[in-house]
Scaffold this motif. Sequence first.
Motif, mmCIF file in Angstrom:
data_model
loop_
_atom_site.group_PDB
_atom_site.id
_atom_site.type_symbol
_atom_site.label_atom_id
_atom_site.label_comp_id
_atom_site.label_asym_id
_atom_site.label_seq_id
_atom_site.Cartn_x
_atom_site.Cartn_y
_atom_site.Cartn_z
ATOM 1 N N GLU A 168 0.832 -1.209 0.000
ATOM 2 C CA GLU A 168 0.000 0.000 0.000
ATOM 3 C C GLU A 168 0.864 1.256 0.000
ATOM 4 O O GLU A 168 0.593 2.216 -0.734
ATOM 5 N N GLN A 169 1.909 1.255 0.815
ATOM 6 C CA GLN A 169 2.813 2.413 0.868
ATOM 7 C C GLN A 169 3.417 2.708 -0.504
ATOM 8 O O GLN A 169 3.434 3.852 -0.950
ATOM 9 N N ILE A 170 3.906 1.653 -1.165
ATOM 10 C CA ILE A 170 4.593 1.832 -2.449
ATOM 11 C C ILE A 170 3.621 2.285 -3.530
ATOM 12 O O ILE A 170 3.897 3.235 -4.276
ATOM 13 N N LEU A 171 2.463 1.619 -3.627
ATOM 14 C CA LEU A 171 1.504 1.974 -4.669
ATOM 15 C C LEU A 171 0.981 3.392 -4.499
ATOM 16 O O LEU A 171 0.775 4.116 -5.484
ATOM 17 N N ALA A 172 0.787 3.799 -3.241
ATOM 18 C CA ALA A 172 0.301 5.157 -2.982
ATOM 19 C C ALA A 172 1.382 6.194 -3.264
ATOM 20 O O ALA A 172 1.124 7.230 -3.900
ATOM 21 N N GLU A 173 2.593 5.920 -2.797
ATOM 22 C CA GLU A 173 3.685 6.877 -3.003
ATOM 23 C C GLU A 173 4.004 7.053 -4.475
ATOM 24 O O GLU A 173 4.262 8.170 -4.938
ATOM 25 N N ALA A 174 3.949 5.968 -5.230
ATOM 26 C CA ALA A 174 4.262 6.037 -6.658
ATOM 27 C C ALA A 174 3.062 6.478 -7.482
ATOM 28 O O ALA A 174 3.199 6.711 -8.689
ATOM 29 N N GLU A 175 1.909 6.577 -6.853
ATOM 30 C CA GLU A 175 0.671 6.985 -7.546
ATOM 31 C C GLU A 175 0.416 6.097 -8.770
ATOM 32 O O GLU A 175 0.214 6.564 -9.889
ATOM 33 N N VAL A 176 0.430 4.802 -8.520
ATOM 34 C CA VAL A 176 0.238 3.819 -9.583
ATOM 35 C C VAL A 176 -1.186 3.909 -10.132
ATOM 36 O O VAL A 176 -2.161 3.940 -9.386
ATOM 37 N N ALA A 177 -1.293 3.933 -11.481
ATOM 38 C CA ALA A 177 -2.588 4.085 -12.149
ATOM 39 C C ALA A 177 -3.255 2.746 -12.437
ATOM 40 O O ALA A 177 -4.478 2.615 -12.367
ATOM 41 N N CYS A 178 -2.455 1.756 -12.820
ATOM 42 C CA CYS A 178 -2.988 0.408 -13.021
ATOM 43 C C CYS A 178 -1.910 -0.591 -12.610
ATOM 44 O O CYS A 178 -0.731 -0.233 -12.513
ATOM 45 N N ILE A 179 -2.334 -1.822 -12.368
ATOM 46 C CA ILE A 179 -1.365 -2.805 -11.899
ATOM 47 C C ILE A 179 -1.663 -4.174 -12.513
ATOM 48 O O ILE A 179 -2.816 -4.548 -12.699
ATOM 49 N N PHE A 180 -0.596 -4.900 -12.844
ATOM 50 C CA PHE A 180 -0.691 -6.256 -13.363
ATOM 51 C C PHE A 180 -0.256 -7.223 -12.266
ATOM 52 O O PHE A 180 0.776 -7.016 -11.629
ATOM 53 N N VAL A 181 -1.050 -8.271 -12.068
ATOM 54 C CA VAL A 181 -0.742 -9.290 -11.060
ATOM 55 C C VAL A 181 -0.770 -10.658 -11.740
ATOM 56 O O VAL A 181 -1.352 -10.816 -12.811
ATOM 57 N N SER A 182 -0.156 -11.642 -11.097
ATOM 58 C CA SER A 182 -0.074 -12.954 -11.744
ATOM 59 C C SER A 182 -1.255 -13.860 -11.451
ATOM 60 O O SER A 182 -1.658 -14.648 -12.301
ATOM 61 N N ASP A 183 -1.841 -13.765 -10.240
ATOM 62 C CA ASP A 183 -2.838 -14.767 -9.870
ATOM 63 C C ASP A 183 -3.878 -14.222 -8.907
ATOM 64 O O ASP A 183 -3.862 -13.036 -8.541
ATOM 65 N N ALA A 184 -4.782 -15.099 -8.490
ATOM 66 C CA ALA A 184 -5.896 -14.707 -7.630
ATOM 67 C C ALA A 184 -5.438 -14.208 -6.265
ATOM 68 O O ALA A 184 -5.997 -13.249 -5.720
ATOM 69 N N GLU A 185 -4.420 -14.853 -5.702
ATOM 70 C CA GLU A 185 -3.936 -14.453 -4.377
ATOM 71 C C GLU A 185 -3.411 -13.018 -4.384
ATOM 72 O O GLU A 185 -3.734 -12.222 -3.501
ATOM 73 N N LEU A 186 -2.626 -12.683 -5.403
ATOM 74 C CA LEU A 186 -2.082 -11.322 -5.481
ATOM 75 C C LEU A 186 -3.172 -10.317 -5.849
ATOM 76 O O LEU A 186 -3.152 -9.171 -5.387
ATOM 77 N N CYS A 187 -4.135 -10.741 -6.657
ATOM 78 C CA CYS A 187 -5.252 -9.853 -6.987
ATOM 79 C C CYS A 187 -6.016 -9.481 -5.719
ATOM 80 O O CYS A 187 -6.397 -8.323 -5.527
ATOM 81 N N ALA A 188 -6.203 -10.458 -4.833
ATOM 82 C CA ALA A 188 -6.907 -10.209 -3.570
ATOM 83 C C ALA A 188 -6.118 -9.238 -2.692
ATOM 84 O O ALA A 188 -6.705 -8.353 -2.049
ATOM 85 N N LYS A 189 -4.794 -9.392 -2.655
ATOM 86 C CA LYS A 189 -3.964 -8.492 -1.849
ATOM 87 C C LYS A 189 -4.058 -7.058 -2.355
ATOM 88 O O LYS A 189 -4.193 -6.115 -1.573
ATOM 89 N N VAL A 190 -4.001 -6.895 -3.677
ATOM 90 C CA VAL A 190 -4.072 -5.548 -4.256
ATOM 91 C C VAL A 190 -5.465 -4.957 -4.047
ATOM 92 O O VAL A 190 -5.612 -3.778 -3.697
#
Length: 603
Positions: A105-127
């Motif tokens: 959360e810290q990294i995505l917020a600080e970098a102001e990420v607009a979209c994100i690619f994840v590999s699987d369901a577990e990481l999708c849930a975390k994001v």
Amino acid sequence: MKKAARLFDCLEAQQQEPKPDFLNAKINGEWKSYSTAEAHEKIYQLAAALLEMGISPGDGSVEGRNKVGLISNSRPEWLITDLAVQLVGGILVPLYPNTSTKEMEQILAEAEVACIFVSDAELCAKVTAVQKNVPTLKTIVSFDKITDCVHFESLLKPTSEVDKKRISAISNRITENDVTTIIFTSGTTGRPKGVMLTHKNIVSNVVGSGKVLLQIPVVNKRALSFLPLNHIFEKMVTYIYLFYGFSIYYAENMDTIGANMREVKPNLFTAVPRLLEKVFEKIVIEGQKLSGIKKSIFLWSIKVAEQFENTGTSLWYKVKLAIANKLVYSKWRAALGGEVKAIILGSSACPVRLEKIFTAAKIVILEGYGLTETSPVITVNQYQINGRRFGTVGLLLEDVQVKIAADGEILCKGPNIMLGYYKNPELTAEVLADGWFHTGDIGQIDQDNFLKITDRKKEIFKTSGGKYVAPVPIENRMKESPLIEQMMVIGAERKFTSALIVPSYPNLKLWCEQQNFNFNSAQQIVEQEQVIALYQSVVDSFNSEFNHVEQVKKFKLLSEEWTINGGELTPTGKMKRRIIMEKYKQEIEHLYQTETDKTLVAH
């Protein structure tokens, strides 16, 4: 390699030598290959989709350009995404799959990420769990097909001439000085910092390191990749593969590396010393199962390998080496696919004993040194005999400068040095003082220009008697014992130096079996007096090499290995000393209860 200014210039180079097995991954037990043409098509299709999603270079500034996150295991889609983001002027922000939710959360917020690619369901849930706290994050895309998430393949549609012209118009404006990625460091000392790397930073490293890799006699130009691609070491080496015509095969996971090697038969691969230690542990365990003359030959071959030197060996030694190679080492190479010529090591120090053993077996260990901030390679041992030396991290890379400060710190300058830390000008100014990057590492350069790392500046501690102790050389030397897996030397503001030791349990269990010791758990093993006495003898044997204040006076054997998931190691395998100190606070206090200088072992 044709002169390149930007990382995505590798696409043009690949078109000159297309390959049917350009990128490869194992899916449902079968290798799936993308040809050069297929991979390029997907890259441009994704680039067009990113434009439709609003990803663009904005006003051209680092702050104004869109950031794209990426959290995935190593696979072809990772690289396809990286190159597509580059083509449309975005900035890639990759994260480790095991990044904690809070840190993510810290990294995505600080970098102001607009979209994100994840590999699987577990990481999708975390994001998804942190998305509400990252206002800029609008889209999550998954490589695997999962419910309620945009699927990667659904974005890939035939590109029109209009799309191609839009992509070309953007990519043609991108220069070598533009930032291509922001990589957040793994953080051994606190909050991760966003390292801004330009195309020039990484390309200069690709060129310099590529000249070293070209010394390796390759047969099939195949590389096996299994280290995280968001780590700059693996990413930079990947671009060497891309520029120099290699096919890349991605291992299924860390547990299948051995099987994947035998299938792929790679010429080389990158690794961390921890993996090398695990490989050798398995070799020793298999060797111990032998009996009679076969076991004697196996043990003799290891002793021969331990005596290996790059230069100056006698004729009699060469004869013994040739015999050991035919009878034993050839089997080791076969277990790694039979074609491996070299292993390139980074991230942390490798025990010299292991370097000698593998190099003697014609699997040349090329240990290098660098940081995320240096893109990453500063120095590396080379394949040519006069370009490598055990116990060092090698020679300077082309166009890279190094000098040693008055306090021993390694300072670096060159085209590989980062632009700075994202949104942190104060820290940037601090580490780039006087135009030199301050690495935080202590080292020395010998008369032949080989660099040796002696410690981390921030890890040197002072005893209560005012004497300074550098823990890393002590740890590295003692870890050369096959019985010691991990070790942390402590003693700041104490009367003497002590250590926490994680035994190498496969080797220790073998020893226990040979002594007819029965055990039910690791905890039970480390509490046995015979085992404690064994480790006392190991520590004593190494203590004689250090001065009085550096000698380990007490130690505590631990029953649990330090891991990334356990929080004791960073994603790159470095010890989080502060975390370990806190976790074993009670054990450490027990070591110092009497504050005596008498050599005792903590039970």
